[in-house]
Design a protein around this motif. Structure first.
Motif, PDB file in Angstrom:
ATOM      1  N   THR A 211       0.728  -1.074   0.047  1.00 23.96           N
ATOM      2  CA  THR A 211       0.097  -0.017  -0.049  1.00 23.96           C
ATOM      3  C   THR A 211       0.991   1.349  -0.142  1.00 23.96           C
ATOM      4  O   THR A 211       2.118   1.017   0.135  1.00 23.96           O
ATOM      5  CB  THR A 211      -0.787  -0.113   1.280  1.00 23.96           C
ATOM      6  OG1 THR A 211      -0.121   0.337   2.303  1.00 23.96           O
ATOM      7  CG2 THR A 211      -1.870  -1.222   1.381  1.00 23.96           C
ATOM      8  N   SER A 212       0.449   2.563  -0.158  1.00 23.42           N
ATOM      9  CA  SER A 212       0.954   3.583   0.046  1.00 23.42           C
ATOM     10  C   SER A 212       1.779   3.858   1.312  1.00 23.42           C
ATOM     11  O   SER A 212       2.841   4.285   1.545  1.00 23.42           O
ATOM     12  CB  SER A 212       0.302   5.094  -0.267  1.00 23.42           C
ATOM     13  OG  SER A 212      -0.984   5.013   0.498  1.00 23.42           O
TER      14      SER A 212
ATOM     15  N   LEU B 174       6.554  -1.624   0.844  1.00 25.53           N
ATOM     16  CA  LEU B 174       7.100  -3.120   0.620  1.00 25.53           C
ATOM     17  C   LEU B 174       6.250  -4.106   1.460  1.00 25.53           C
ATOM     18  O   LEU B 174       6.696  -5.233   1.300  1.00 25.53           O
ATOM     19  CB  LEU B 174       8.695  -2.984   1.265  1.00 25.53           C
ATOM     20  CG  LEU B 174       9.538  -2.085   0.684  1.00 25.53           C
ATOM     21  CD1 LEU B 174      10.826  -1.936   1.591  1.00 25.53           C
ATOM     22  CD2 LEU B 174       9.671  -2.428  -0.618  1.00 25.53           C
ATOM     23  N   GLY B 175       5.150  -3.786   1.765  1.00 27.18           N
ATOM     24  CA  GLY B 175       4.393  -4.731   2.576  1.00 27.18           C
ATOM     25  C   GLY B 175       4.798  -4.935   4.073  1.00 27.18           C
ATOM     26  O   GLY B 175       5.665  -4.340   4.417  1.00 27.18           O
ATOM     27  N   HIS B 176       4.370  -6.120   4.681  1.00 22.19           N
ATOM     28  CA  HIS B 176       4.729  -6.609   5.929  1.00 22.19           C
ATOM     29  C   HIS B 176       4.388  -7.819   6.110  1.00 22.19           C
ATOM     30  O   HIS B 176       3.586  -8.541   5.568  1.00 22.19           O
ATOM     31  CB  HIS B 176       3.862  -5.560   7.049  1.00 22.19           C
ATOM     32  CG  HIS B 176       4.471  -5.948   8.317  1.00 22.19           C
ATOM     33  ND1 HIS B 176       5.858  -5.668   8.618  1.00 22.19           N
ATOM     34  CD2 HIS B 176       3.865  -6.381   9.390  1.00 22.19           C
ATOM     35  CE1 HIS B 176       5.988  -5.908   9.924  1.00 22.19           C
ATOM     36  NE2 HIS B 176       4.631  -6.560  10.515  1.00 22.19           N
TER      37      HIS B 176
ATOM     38  N   PRO C 264      -4.644  -4.138   4.358  1.00 20.86           N
ATOM     39  CA  PRO C 264      -5.197  -5.122   3.502  1.00 20.86           C
ATOM     40  C   PRO C 264      -4.133  -6.213   3.501  1.00 20.86           C
ATOM     41  O   PRO C 264      -2.791  -6.035   3.448  1.00 20.86           O
ATOM     42  CB  PRO C 264      -5.363  -4.688   2.106  1.00 20.86           C
ATOM     43  CG  PRO C 264      -4.503  -3.492   2.066  1.00 20.86           C
ATOM     44  CD  PRO C 264      -4.435  -2.814   3.386  1.00 20.86           C
ATOM     45  N   THR C 265      -4.640  -7.551   3.624  1.00 28.13           N
ATOM     46  CA  THR C 265      -3.798  -8.774   3.634  1.00 28.13           C
ATOM     47  C   THR C 265      -4.112  -9.634   2.774  1.00 28.13           C
ATOM     48  O   THR C 265      -4.962  -9.606   2.196  1.00 28.13           O
ATOM     49  CB  THR C 265      -3.772  -9.428   4.940  1.00 28.13           C
ATOM     50  OG1 THR C 265      -5.125 -10.028   5.188  1.00 28.13           O
ATOM     51  CG2 THR C 265      -3.365  -8.307   6.152  1.00 28.13           C
TER      52      THR C 265
END
Length: 180
Positions: free
Chosen positions: A78-79, A83-85, A149-150
């Motif tokens: 996401t913004s 890099l996500g998580h 979001p996942t």
């Protein structure tokens, strides 16, 4: 037999050493990015940015939408999380509330990169499928207001023994999730 046992132990030692800086006495001493931490804590051998893990796991590891101890929850890019998580489930409290151990989320002593053990993640998705979550954030002393979001869970082969403390605060976790 003895030789294969020694080789196995050496592989575990070197695999752990590759993921953590020298001098780290345990998983909880790690300071760094979420990806090497999740890899070491779950046994999921995936590399690259966190947001790529879900697709990389396809055909390599079981995936799903139910939290299980040792599973890696993969966050979408996401913004706010370019890099996500990734984080690792340390306890399942109830179907929509879990405790997690992860690195590089909250600031600890003003610095990012540290490990937090047994903090709350709350499934806020409309269908209860863990595709949207809120995560406990140290600076607010509770769940943050952001919804992330996942993609879902990747089920690894061997969760680390240090994922959860001896006495996690289940009640606090439920209060975090439902009292706000």
């Amino acid at each position: 037999m003895f030789g294969s046992l020694v080789r196995g132990l050496l592989l575990l030692v070197f695999a752990g050493a590759a993921s953590f800086p020298l001098g780290a006495r345990s998983l909880l001493d790690y300071v760094g990015q979420c990806v090497p931490f999740a890899r070491a804590a779950s046994g999921v051998e995936i590399y690259g940015d966190a947001w790529t893990w879900w697709d990389q796991a396809n055909g390599r590891y079981p995936r799903g939408h139910t939290p299980k101890v040792g599973a890696v929850l993969t966050f979408a890019r996401t913004s706010r999380l370019p890099l996500g998580h990734v984080l690792v489930i340390s306890r399942v409290v109830e179907p929509r509330v879990a405790m997690v151990t992860h690195a590089n989320w909250s600031r600890i002593n003003g610095v990012r990169g540290g490990v937090e053990q047994d903090v709350t993640v709350f499934d806020v998705s409309p269908k209860g499928d863990w595709t949207q979550v809120k995560v406990w954030y140290r600076d607010s002393q509770g769940l943050g207001s952001s919804v992330y979001p996942t993609h879902g869970f990747i089920y690894g082969p061997r969760p680390a023994t240090e994922l959860s403390s001896a006495a996690p605060d289940y009640v606090g976790s439920l209060i975090d999730a439902y009292a706000r």
